[in-house]
Design an enzyme around this catalytic site. Structure first.
Site, PDB file in Angstrom:
ATOM      1  N   LYS A 192      23.120  49.330  43.312  1.00 21.25           N
ATOM      2  CA  LYS A 192      23.091  48.457  44.166  1.00 21.25           C
ATOM      3  C   LYS A 192      21.543  48.376  44.350  1.00 21.25           C
ATOM      4  CE  LYS A 192      25.443  50.519  47.269  1.00 21.25           C
ATOM      5  NZ  LYS A 192      25.660  51.803  46.405  1.00 21.25           N
ATOM      6  N   ARG A 234      30.259  48.141  55.092  1.00 23.17           N
ATOM      7  CA  ARG A 234      30.175  49.214  54.502  1.00 23.17           C
ATOM      8  C   ARG A 234      31.901  49.068  54.932  1.00 23.17           C
ATOM      9  NH1 ARG A 234      26.764  52.427  52.217  1.00 23.17           N
ATOM     10  NH2 ARG A 234      27.008  54.249  50.613  1.00 23.17           N
ATOM     11  N   ARG A 277      19.401  61.437  39.854  1.00 28.67           N
ATOM     12  CA  ARG A 277      18.365  59.863  40.427  1.00 28.67           C
ATOM     13  C   ARG A 277      17.067  61.231  40.693  1.00 28.67           C
ATOM     14  NH1 ARG A 277      20.932  56.293  44.375  1.00 28.67           N
ATOM     15  NH2 ARG A 277      21.993  58.739  44.670  1.00 28.67           N
TER      16      ARG A 277
HETATM   17  P1  G5P Z   1      23.311  54.600  50.409  1.00 23.32           P
HETATM   18  O1  G5P Z   1      22.202  55.020  49.927  1.00 23.32           O
HETATM   19  O2  G5P Z   1      23.480  53.286  49.956  1.00 23.32           O
HETATM   20  P2  G5P Z   1      24.926  54.770  48.438  1.00 23.32           P
HETATM   21  O3  G5P Z   1      26.058  56.315  47.852  1.00 23.32           O
HETATM   22  O4  G5P Z   1      25.990  53.773  48.388  1.00 23.32           O
HETATM   23  O5  G5P Z   1      23.883  55.229  49.264  1.00 23.32           O
HETATM   24  P3  G5P Z   1      23.172  55.098  45.861  1.00 23.32           P
HETATM   25  O6  G5P Z   1      23.397  56.296  45.272  1.00 23.32           O
HETATM   26  O7  G5P Z   1      22.506  54.293  46.726  1.00 23.32           O
HETATM   27  O8  G5P Z   1      24.353  54.657  47.066  1.00 23.32           O
HETATM   28  P4  G5P Z   1      22.592  53.013  44.076  1.00 23.32           P
HETATM   29  O9  G5P Z   1      22.006  51.848  45.107  1.00 23.32           O
HETATM   30  O10 G5P Z   1      24.089  51.706  44.102  1.00 23.32           O
HETATM   31  O11 G5P Z   1      23.319  54.380  44.376  1.00 23.32           O
HETATM   32  O12 G5P Z   1      22.549  53.055  42.596  1.00 23.32           O
HETATM   33  P5  G5P Z   1      20.660  53.286  42.217  1.00 23.32           P
HETATM   34  O13 G5P Z   1      20.365  54.441  42.954  1.00 23.32           O
HETATM   35  O14 G5P Z   1      20.697  52.037  42.067  1.00 23.32           O
HETATM   36  O15 G5P Z   1      21.611  54.074  40.952  1.00 23.32           O
HETATM   37  C1  G5P Z   1      21.935  55.364  41.074  1.00 23.32           C
HETATM   38  C2  G5P Z   1      21.037  55.991  39.613  1.00 23.32           C
HETATM   39  O16 G5P Z   1      21.510  55.869  38.566  1.00 23.32           O
HETATM   40  C3  G5P Z   1      19.570  56.048  39.740  1.00 23.32           C
HETATM   41  O17 G5P Z   1      19.042  57.310  39.534  1.00 23.32           O
HETATM   42  C4  G5P Z   1      19.300  54.677  39.146  1.00 23.32           C
HETATM   43  O18 G5P Z   1      17.542  54.497  38.619  1.00 23.32           O
HETATM   44  C5  G5P Z   1      19.958  55.276  37.360  1.00 23.32           C
HETATM   45  N1  G5P Z   1      21.196  53.998  37.281  1.00 23.32           N
HETATM   46  C6  G5P Z   1      20.742  52.583  37.438  1.00 23.32           C
HETATM   47  N2  G5P Z   1      21.674  51.991  36.118  1.00 23.32           N
HETATM   48  C7  G5P Z   1      21.607  52.817  34.857  1.00 23.32           C
HETATM   49  C8  G5P Z   1      22.454  52.584  34.210  1.00 23.32           C
HETATM   50  O19 G5P Z   1      22.476  50.939  33.936  1.00 23.32           O
HETATM   51  N3  G5P Z   1      22.365  53.384  33.442  1.00 23.32           N
HETATM   52  C9  G5P Z   1      21.788  55.232  33.562  1.00 23.32           C
HETATM   53  N4  G5P Z   1      21.882  55.891  32.840  1.00 23.32           N
HETATM   54  N5  G5P Z   1      21.589  55.341  34.883  1.00 23.32           N
HETATM   55  C10 G5P Z   1      20.757  53.825  36.095  1.00 23.32           C
HETATM   56  O20 G5P Z   1      23.835  55.891  51.409  1.00 23.32           O
HETATM   57  C11 G5P Z   1      23.866  56.905  51.501  1.00 23.32           C
HETATM   58  C12 G5P Z   1      24.911  57.579  52.756  1.00 23.32           C
HETATM   59  O21 G5P Z   1      24.004  57.396  53.945  1.00 23.32           O
HETATM   60  C13 G5P Z   1      25.327  56.880  54.856  1.00 23.32           C
HETATM   61  C14 G5P Z   1      26.258  57.340  54.187  1.00 23.32           C
HETATM   62  O22 G5P Z   1      26.637  58.912  55.069  1.00 23.32           O
HETATM   63  C15 G5P Z   1      26.300  57.130  52.463  1.00 23.32           C
HETATM   64  O23 G5P Z   1      27.144  58.156  52.060  1.00 23.32           O
HETATM   65  N6  G5P Z   1      25.031  54.938  54.931  1.00 23.32           N
HETATM   66  C16 G5P Z   1      26.904  54.133  55.577  1.00 23.32           C
HETATM   67  N7  G5P Z   1      26.971  54.650  56.545  1.00 23.32           N
HETATM   68  C17 G5P Z   1      28.353  54.034  57.163  1.00 23.32           C
HETATM   69  N8  G5P Z   1      28.016  52.951  57.210  1.00 23.32           N
HETATM   70  C18 G5P Z   1      26.935  52.200  56.520  1.00 23.32           C
HETATM   71  N9  G5P Z   1      26.957  50.923  56.167  1.00 23.32           N
HETATM   72  C19 G5P Z   1      25.886  53.234  55.353  1.00 23.32           C
HETATM   73  N10 G5P Z   1      25.004  53.074  55.203  1.00 23.32           N
HETATM   74  C20 G5P Z   1      24.594  54.237  54.548  1.00 23.32           C
HETATM   75 MG    MG Z   2      21.041  53.030  47.358  1.00 26.47          MG
END
Ligand code: G5P
Ligand code: MG
Length: 223
Positions: free
Chosen positions: A19, A93, A127
């Site tokens: 994302k 979410r 990451r």
């Molecule tokens: P966040 O911060 O919203 P998540 O868990 O939804 O966290 P996250 O972990 O931020 O999502 P993302 O944004 O979907 O993941 O993914 P990203 O960061 O772009 O990519 C992940 C990794 O993979 C990176 O290192 C990237 O470089 C790599 N990557 C990307 N594409 C590829 C690929 O093709 N290949 C490879 N090898 N690598 C790749 O939420 C965190 C916490 O905050 C709270 C909750 O506690 C949550 O757990 N929270 C909420 N709680 C309630 N309601 C809400 N609305 C909330 N929002 C946040």
């Molecule tokens: Mg994220």
């Protein structure tokens, strides 16, 4: 592309589905303001605000923040950019959050990143994040130019406290039980667009083409 009317989008998908990575590309190509709920929470934790201190332990355990707290935070931020087009990443979410957003704004499109869980687990443990901007790197996929340093500011990168294998498992579980129903919520409104795959670089051209078409249609409808 120049937007002639306010465009409101949501990007949704499991933790680590890309994302943040895709949002960065969307805001660069289409000029939408990127609002990441996780970045806002981590900024609060980093600044040791009262809210940040209160929420840190549950976020580190992979639990969701209570709906009323999250909705208030995001809706306050959105009010400040009312005249801009935006992309919400990580919010809503839960169905309760989706309802509170819906009471104030109608969403034009929801981009759903459908990436298998086994692909995600490997990504998150390698990451590295630049906390002030939310820019993300990955040792294999998009490494920083200088190891351990942000490409733009040169500041240090950190690993997120919730990227441990156990917490990633809990976050995926929370996604299944609490966030998957949000997909149905938006599907029934006819705004859900799903992009499936295991590599962001293969998913991205489809997202880009879709948004180009969608925004051209909207621009024509106001012309
Ligand atoms: P966040 O911060 O919203 P998540 O868990 O939804 O966290 P996250 O972990 O931020 O999502 P993302 O944004 O979907 O993941 O993914 P990203 O960061 O772009 O990519 C992940 C990794 O993979 C990176 O290192 C990237 O470089 C790599 N990557 C990307 N594409 C590829 C690929 O093709 N290949 C490879 N090898 N690598 C790749 O939420 C965190 C916490 O905050 C709270 C909750 O506690 C949550 O757990 N929270 C909420 N709680 C309630 N309601 C809400 N609305 C909330 N929002 C946040
Ligand atoms: Mg994220």
């Amino acid at each position: 592309m120049v937007l002639q009317r306010i465009f409101r989008a949501v990007i949704i998908g499991p933790p680590g589905s890309g994302k943040g990575t895709v949002s960065g590309r969307i805001s660069k190509s289409f000029g939408l303001k990127h609002i990441s709920s996780g970045d806002i929470l981590r900024a609060n934790i980093n600044a040791k605000t009262e809210l940040g201190l209160l929420l840190k332990s549950s976020i580190d355990r992979g639990q969701l923040v209570p709906d009323h707290v999250m909705s208030r935070l995001i809706l306050t931020d959105l009010r400040a950019i009312e005249q801009s087009s935006w992309l919400l990443d990580g919010f809503p979410r839960t169905v309760t959050q989706a309802d509170s957003l819906d009471q104030v704004y109608s969403v034009d499109t929801v981009i759903n990143l459908n990436v298998p869980f086994h692909t995600i687990k490997e990504r998150l443990t390698s990451r590295w994040t630049h906390l002030p901007s939310g820019r993300v790197y990955n040792i294999d996929f998009n490494p920083p130019k200088v190891p351990g340093r942000d490409d733009v500011t040169g500041e240090p990168l950190v690993q997120r406290d919730d990227d441990t294998p156990d917490t990633v498992t809990r976050r995926l579980k929370a996604y299944e039980t609490q966030t998957e129903p949000v997909l149905e919520y938006y599907r029934s409104k006819g705004v859900l667009e799903t992009f499936s795959g295991t590599e962001t670089n293969k998913i991205w051209p489809h997202v880009e083409t879709f948004l180009h078409k969608k925004l051209s249609v909207l621009n024509h409808s106001v012309a």
